[in-house]
Design a protein around this motif. Structure first.
Motif, mmCIF file in Angstrom:
data_model
loop_
_atom_site.group_PDB
_atom_site.id
_atom_site.type_symbol
_atom_site.label_atom_id
_atom_site.label_comp_id
_atom_site.label_asym_id
_atom_site.label_seq_id
_atom_site.Cartn_x
_atom_site.Cartn_y
_atom_site.Cartn_z
ATOM 1 N N ASP A 58 0.812 -1.216 0.000
ATOM 2 C CA ASP A 58 0.000 0.000 0.000
ATOM 3 C C ASP A 58 0.843 1.262 0.000
ATOM 4 O O ASP A 58 0.290 2.375 0.066
ATOM 5 C CB ASP A 58 -0.927 0.020 1.221
ATOM 6 C CG ASP A 58 -1.894 -1.157 1.217
ATOM 7 O OD1 ASP A 58 -2.358 -1.523 0.126
ATOM 8 O OD2 ASP A 58 -2.168 -1.702 2.306
ATOM 9 N N ALA A 59 2.173 1.133 -0.066
ATOM 10 C CA ALA A 59 3.048 2.312 -0.018
ATOM 11 C C ALA A 59 3.005 3.075 -1.335
ATOM 12 O O ALA A 59 2.779 2.490 -2.400
ATOM 13 C CB ALA A 59 4.478 1.884 0.296
ATOM 14 N N SER A 60 3.193 4.374 -1.229
ATOM 15 C CA SER A 60 3.176 5.240 -2.412
ATOM 16 C C SER A 60 4.389 6.162 -2.377
ATOM 17 O O SER A 60 4.688 6.754 -1.340
ATOM 18 C CB SER A 60 1.893 6.072 -2.447
ATOM 19 O OG SER A 60 1.930 7.016 -3.504
ATOM 20 N N GLU A 61 5.075 6.273 -3.530
ATOM 21 C CA GLU A 61 6.249 7.150 -3.625
ATOM 22 C C GLU A 61 6.217 7.915 -4.950
ATOM 23 O O GLU A 61 5.764 7.390 -5.959
ATOM 24 C CB GLU A 61 7.551 6.342 -3.550
ATOM 25 C CG GLU A 61 7.866 5.793 -2.185
ATOM 26 C CD GLU A 61 9.255 5.175 -2.144
ATOM 27 O OE1 GLU A 61 10.167 5.703 -2.815
ATOM 28 O OE2 GLU A 61 9.421 4.141 -1.453
ATOM 29 N N GLY A 62 6.734 9.135 -4.903
ATOM 30 C CA GLY A 62 6.911 9.908 -6.130
ATOM 31 C C GLY A 62 5.693 10.652 -6.604
ATOM 32 O O GLY A 62 5.701 11.193 -7.715
#
Length: 380
Positions: A58-62
């Motif tokens: 569920d992680a989000s980057e950028g």
């Protein structure tokens, strides 16, 4: 990077090596080798990219900002990712790529390699989108990246469907989405390798004769000179310049720069002459405006004709002030003369109109008048 089109001969008369082409071909050979490779090196490379992926389902980057659409599977707002700037392509790089594509042939494997080379930017965007939107699907990416390929359909499970071209067998977008990882742009392999391209440029320049380098820089020199003239303040204040600048611009844009010889004859000679004239006019106009401030019409007439009549009023005052500054106070006049001329009919209405003249002189307290009268004796 200089174009290879004008590098026809080196210092000793032989053609310089196709440095860019050889480097690009080596890269293609490595791509071909990797395409069928299952060696430990290929596995290690795959593991290396896997280590750069976003950790956590569920992680989000950028992400940068909201995309204005919702993820179809979860209903969460989609996020616009930070993406890489696509690589720059110079004229010679485009030619090299075309040559490589031709050498790959028409086999099925060659088609895959060609598609992989052309889809590098697309894959980068997909990986960035996946990293910023953990539960996104190809449908979400298409809605953001290419909205025209998403067809609204209330009867469909997702409220819409992909266009016909997206559903074709072996569609490049679908194939690329399958292999794209969740890697933000900041950790992806750069689309444009600055160091590599600089090395190619330097190697290419080392293979050229100095005369060839100067020859390739001529278009840049010409544009710099033109830009300096156009940006000069005087060209915006004097009416003589717009038409001349437009004429020179048309000459520059119609030039076939690849045909410019080191002798600089033909069309390039005309361009250089026109630029030289523009520079001289700009310099002369600046000098005149410093001596005749705010007298744009007068200076424009001087530049256009070389001489000009000075009008009464502010023009005459400005010229007088200039002469006063340069020559000092003029001596008091010893005399003043007045001449009046006209043409009128005399003696009768049917008479011919003839010139009349009156001359007056003021000198040392004397006042003298001389009148010359012409009459039509035929009507008397």
């Amino acid at each position: 990077m200089p174009s290879t089109k004008t590098s026809s001969a080196s210092a000793n008369g032989s053609s310089p090596p196709r440095v860019g082409e050889s480097v690009l071909l080596e890269g293609i050979e490595r791509v071909i080798a990797r395409s069928g490779s299952t060696t430990a090196a290929a596995i290690a490379e795959d593991q290396q990219w896997a280590a750069l992926e976003v950790k956590g389902e569920d992680a989000s980057e950028g992400g940068i900002r909201g995309a204005g659409i919702k993820i179809l599977r979860t209903g969460a707002e989609a996020v616009v990712p930070e993406v890489q700037i696509p690589g720059y392509m110079t004229e010679d790089m485009i030619r090299e790529q075309e040559l490589v594509f031709e050498r790959l042939g028409t086999s099925e494997e060659a088609a895959k390699i060609r598609a992989r080379m052309q889809s590098a930017h697309l894959k980068s965007d997909m990986e960035s989108f996946k990293a910023a939107n953990p539960h996104a699907t190809i449908e979400d990416f298409v809605r953001w990246h290419s909205p025209r390929d998403w067809i609204e359909d209330p009867t469909a499970e997702l409220g819409g469907r992909l266009s016909a071209r997206m559903l074709e067998p072996s569609n490049l977008w679908l194939e690329t989405w399958k292999i794209a990882r969740r890697i933000p742009a900041c950790r992806q392999k750069p689309l444009f390798d600055h160091e590599k391209e600089v090395e190619r440029a330097l190697m290419y320049l080392e293979s050229l004769h100095p005369l060839q380098i100067i020859q390739q820089l001529v278009p840049t020199f010409v544009l710099i000179v033109y830009d300096r003239v156009v940006s000069h303040a005087v060209t915006k204040k004097l009416a003589i310049f717009p038409k001349k600048l437009q004429h020179v611009a048309s000459l520059i844009t119609s030039m076939s720069w690849k045909d410019v010889s080191h002798e600089y004859d033909g069309p390039i000679s005309l361009v250089l002459d026109e630029l030289r004239e523009l520079e001289e006019l700009a310099g002369l106009g600046s000098a005149l405006l410093r001596q005749l401030p705010m007298q744009y019409d007068l200076v424009n007439r001087l530049l256009e004709h070389g001489v000009a009549n000075v009008a009464d009023g502010k023009e005459r005052e400005t010229v007088y002030d200039l002469l006063l500054e340069e020559l000092g106070q003029p001596p008091r006049p010893s005399s003043r003369e007045f001449v009046l001329t006209t043409t009128v009919q005399r003696t009768a209405h049917a008479s011919r109109a003839l010139p009349q003249r009156m001359y007056a002189l003021l000198k040392d307290g004397d006042f003298r008048v001389l009148e010359t009268v012409a009459a039509d004796t035929r009507s008397m």
